[in-house]
Design a protein around this motif. Structure first.
Motif, PDB file in Angstrom:
ATOM      1  N   LEU A  33     -30.822   1.843  42.815  1.00 57.20           N
ATOM      2  CA  LEU A  33     -29.792   1.659  41.789  1.00 57.20           C
ATOM      3  C   LEU A  33     -29.069   2.974  41.495  1.00 57.20           C
ATOM      4  CD1 LEU A  33     -31.465  -0.772  39.214  1.00 57.20           C
ATOM      5  CD2 LEU A  33     -29.494  -1.230  40.675  1.00 57.20           C
ATOM      6  N   SER A  34     -29.819   4.052  41.448  1.00 61.98           N
ATOM      7  CA  SER A  34     -29.204   5.361  41.204  1.00 61.98           C
ATOM      8  C   SER A  34     -28.265   5.720  42.342  1.00 61.98           C
ATOM      9  CB  SER A  34     -30.280   6.441  41.060  1.00 61.98           C
ATOM     10  OG  SER A  34     -31.038   6.226  39.905  1.00 61.98           O
ATOM     11  N   GLU A  35     -28.691   5.455  43.593  1.00 59.81           N
ATOM     12  CA  GLU A  35     -27.826   5.710  44.745  1.00 59.81           C
ATOM     13  C   GLU A  35     -26.571   4.852  44.674  1.00 59.81           C
ATOM     14  OE1 GLU A  35     -29.894   5.233  48.456  1.00 59.81           O
ATOM     15  OE2 GLU A  35     -31.531   6.531  47.809  1.00 59.81           O
ATOM     16  N   SER A  36     -26.742   3.558  44.353  1.00 51.38           N
ATOM     17  CA  SER A  36     -25.603   2.645  44.243  1.00 51.38           C
ATOM     18  C   SER A  36     -24.647   3.105  43.162  1.00 51.38           C
ATOM     19  CB  SER A  36     -26.073   1.226  43.941  1.00 51.38           C
ATOM     20  OG  SER A  36     -26.832   0.723  45.002  1.00 51.38           O
ATOM     21  N   HIS A  37     -25.190   3.510  42.041  1.00 54.51           N
ATOM     22  CA  HIS A  37     -24.358   3.989  40.933  1.00 54.51           C
ATOM     23  C   HIS A  37     -23.561   5.217  41.362  1.00 54.51           C
ATOM     24  CE1 HIS A  37     -23.539   6.147  37.111  1.00 54.51           C
ATOM     25  NE2 HIS A  37     -23.186   4.926  36.742  1.00 54.51           N
ATOM     26  N   GLY A  38     -24.252   6.153  42.040  1.00 56.71           N
ATOM     27  CA  GLY A  38     -23.558   7.344  42.529  1.00 56.71           C
ATOM     28  C   GLY A  38     -22.479   6.977  43.536  1.00 56.71           C
ATOM     29  N   SER A  39     -22.776   6.025  44.402  1.00 56.64           N
ATOM     30  CA  SER A  39     -21.814   5.577  45.399  1.00 56.64           C
ATOM     31  C   SER A  39     -20.608   4.921  44.731  1.00 56.64           C
ATOM     32  CB  SER A  39     -22.486   4.596  46.362  1.00 56.64           C
ATOM     33  OG  SER A  39     -21.567   4.074  47.267  1.00 56.64           O
ATOM     34  N   LEU A  40     -20.873   4.111  43.714  1.00 57.16           N
ATOM     35  CA  LEU A  40     -19.769   3.476  42.982  1.00 57.16           C
ATOM     36  C   LEU A  40     -18.903   4.506  42.271  1.00 57.16           C
ATOM     37  CD1 LEU A  40     -21.490   0.318  41.473  1.00 57.16           C
ATOM     38  CD2 LEU A  40     -19.742   0.382  43.247  1.00 57.16           C
ATOM     39  N   LEU A  41     -19.536   5.518  41.703  1.00 54.94           N
ATOM     40  CA  LEU A  41     -18.768   6.579  41.049  1.00 54.94           C
ATOM     41  C   LEU A  41     -17.886   7.310  42.068  1.00 54.94           C
ATOM     42  CD1 LEU A  41     -21.366   8.109  38.552  1.00 54.94           C
ATOM     43  CD2 LEU A  41     -19.329   6.767  37.999  1.00 54.94           C
ATOM     44  N   GLU A  42     -18.461   7.612  43.243  1.00 55.16           N
ATOM     45  CA  GLU A  42     -17.674   8.276  44.288  1.00 55.16           C
ATOM     46  C   GLU A  42     -16.534   7.392  44.749  1.00 55.16           C
ATOM     47  OE1 GLU A  42     -20.271   9.409  47.495  1.00 55.16           O
ATOM     48  OE2 GLU A  42     -21.536  10.619  46.180  1.00 55.16           O
ATOM     49  N   GLN A  43     -16.812   6.103  44.935  1.00 52.91           N
ATOM     50  CA  GLN A  43     -15.777   5.167  45.371  1.00 52.91           C
ATOM     51  C   GLN A  43     -14.678   5.060  44.316  1.00 52.91           C
ATOM     52  OE1 GLN A  43     -17.240   1.206  46.172  1.00 52.91           O
ATOM     53  NE2 GLN A  43     -15.664   0.857  47.692  1.00 52.91           N
ATOM     54  N   ASN A  44     -15.061   5.026  43.066  1.00 53.44           N
ATOM     55  CA  ASN A  44     -14.083   4.974  41.980  1.00 53.44           C
ATOM     56  C   ASN A  44     -13.208   6.230  41.988  1.00 53.44           C
ATOM     57  OD1 ASN A  44     -12.909   3.781  39.634  1.00 53.44           O
ATOM     58  ND2 ASN A  44     -14.034   5.280  38.398  1.00 53.44           N
ATOM     59  N   GLN A  45     -13.816   7.387  42.204  1.00 56.97           N
ATOM     60  CA  GLN A  45     -13.045   8.636  42.267  1.00 56.97           C
ATOM     61  C   GLN A  45     -12.074   8.609  43.444  1.00 56.97           C
ATOM     62  OE1 GLN A  45     -16.223  11.531  42.371  1.00 56.97           O
ATOM     63  NE2 GLN A  45     -16.085  11.934  40.168  1.00 56.97           N
ATOM     64  N   ARG A  46     -12.528   8.084  44.606  1.00 54.54           N
ATOM     65  CA  ARG A  46     -11.634   7.990  45.773  1.00 54.54           C
ATOM     66  C   ARG A  46     -10.461   7.061  45.479  1.00 54.54           C
ATOM     67  NH1 ARG A  46     -16.548   7.770  48.674  1.00 54.54           N
ATOM     68  NH2 ARG A  46     -16.321   5.533  48.987  1.00 54.54           N
ATOM     69  N   ILE A  47     -10.729   5.929  44.833  1.00 60.19           N
ATOM     70  CA  ILE A  47      -9.661   4.985  44.497  1.00 60.19           C
ATOM     71  C   ILE A  47      -8.672   5.629  43.524  1.00 60.19           C
ATOM     72  CG2 ILE A  47      -9.165   2.833  43.267  1.00 60.19           C
ATOM     73  CD1 ILE A  47     -11.753   1.716  44.544  1.00 60.19           C
ATOM     74  N   GLU A  48      -9.198   6.314  42.520  1.00 64.64           N
ATOM     75  CA  GLU A  48      -8.316   6.995  41.570  1.00 64.64           C
ATOM     76  C   GLU A  48      -7.469   8.047  42.277  1.00 64.64           C
ATOM     77  OE1 GLU A  48     -10.676   8.465  38.325  1.00 64.64           O
ATOM     78  OE2 GLU A  48     -11.013   6.461  37.508  1.00 64.64           O
ATOM     79  N   GLN A  49      -8.050   8.768  43.235  1.00 61.80           N
ATOM     80  CA  GLN A  49      -7.297   9.772  43.998  1.00 61.80           C
ATOM     81  C   GLN A  49      -6.220   9.104  44.841  1.00 61.80           C
ATOM     82  OE1 GLN A  49      -7.437  13.200  43.887  1.00 61.80           O
ATOM     83  NE2 GLN A  49      -5.596  12.988  45.109  1.00 61.80           N
ATOM     84  N   LYS A  50      -6.555   7.969  45.463  1.00 60.64           N
ATOM     85  CA  LYS A  50      -5.572   7.246  46.271  1.00 60.64           C
ATOM     86  C   LYS A  50      -4.430   6.736  45.399  1.00 60.64           C
ATOM     87  CE  LYS A  50      -8.586   5.863  50.065  1.00 60.64           C
ATOM     88  NZ  LYS A  50      -9.200   4.762  50.799  1.00 60.64           N
ATOM     89  N   LEU A  51      -4.757   6.253  44.208  1.00 61.77           N
ATOM     90  CA  LEU A  51      -3.712   5.798  43.281  1.00 61.77           C
ATOM     91  C   LEU A  51      -2.811   6.959  42.873  1.00 61.77           C
ATOM     92  CD1 LEU A  51      -5.587   3.273  40.980  1.00 61.77           C
ATOM     93  CD2 LEU A  51      -3.717   2.784  42.545  1.00 61.77           C
ATOM     94  N   ASP A  52      -3.420   8.106  42.588  1.00 62.71           N
ATOM     95  CA  ASP A  52      -2.624   9.287  42.247  1.00 62.71           C
ATOM     96  C   ASP A  52      -1.730   9.686  43.420  1.00 62.71           C
ATOM     97  OD1 ASP A  52      -3.740   9.381  39.730  1.00 62.71           O
ATOM     98  OD2 ASP A  52      -5.197  10.949  40.230  1.00 62.71           O
TER      99      ASP A  52
END
Length: 180
Positions: A33-52
């Motif tokens: 779960l901790s790995e998944s959470h970290g992965s989701l946070l990284e994915q969210n950051q990548r999506i936010e960067q792509k949107l920017d």
């Protein structure tokens, strides 16, 4: 140690083993779960960067795109911001089917599937124009051939001919009607 205590301790061992095993399983699940959470946070950051990046690209689009989008027209243009693959495929397919004049596609993350679909839908146009004909009714002829790429081969989709008439001999613009 008394026999009674030994018996109790012997009975407790299997329980302790099961509890330890269950604790290890729970710890593994927690780690996942901790790995998944970290992965989701990284994915969210990548999506936010792509949107920017996309917002920046749209704000600083090249002049050629700006001039095409901003040119005066009676046609209505539609902008769509799409987030997931399924939705983007649907929008792309719909746009390619319904485009009448031009399609401006801004997608820095175009997949090989989308590239193949775009190429498949592309149409090439050949226009041959001849003016100054030695004819008393026709001043010019224009032939148009439209081709579409299908399975890596160009096929003819449409062939047409237009003419422009001499003054007082019919239509003065390019049209398919005959001159008099």
């Amino acid at each position: 140690m008394s026999n009674e205590n030994k018996d109790n301790s012997q009975k407790q061992k299997p329980k302790l083993i099961l509890q330890n095993q269950r604790l290890r399983e729970l710890q593994q699940q927690l780690d996942k779960l901790s790995e998944s959470h970290g992965s989701l946070l990284e994915q969210n950051q990548r999506i936010e960067q792509k949107l920017d990046d996309l917002k920046s690209l749209l704000e600083n689009r090249p002049d050629i795109i700006t001039s095409q989008v901003d040119e005066p027209s009676d046609k209505q243009y539609e902008d769509r911001l799409v987030f997931n693959r399924g939705q983007s495929r649907e929008v792309l397919s719909d746009a390619l089917e319904n485009v009448q004049d031009r399609l401006i596609l801004v997608c820095p993350w175009l997949t090989s599937w989308a590239t193949a679909v775009v190429i498949e839908k592309c149409t090439a146009v050949i226009v041959q124009t001849v003016v100054g004909l030695a004819d008393d009714s026709v001043v010019g002829m224009r032939n148009r051939i439209e081709l579409r790429l299908r399975q890596n081969k160009w096929e003819i989709v449409w062939i047409g001919r237009q003419s422009k008439c001499q003054p007082n001999r019919g239509h003065q613009d390019w049209a398919s009607g005959r001159c008099r």
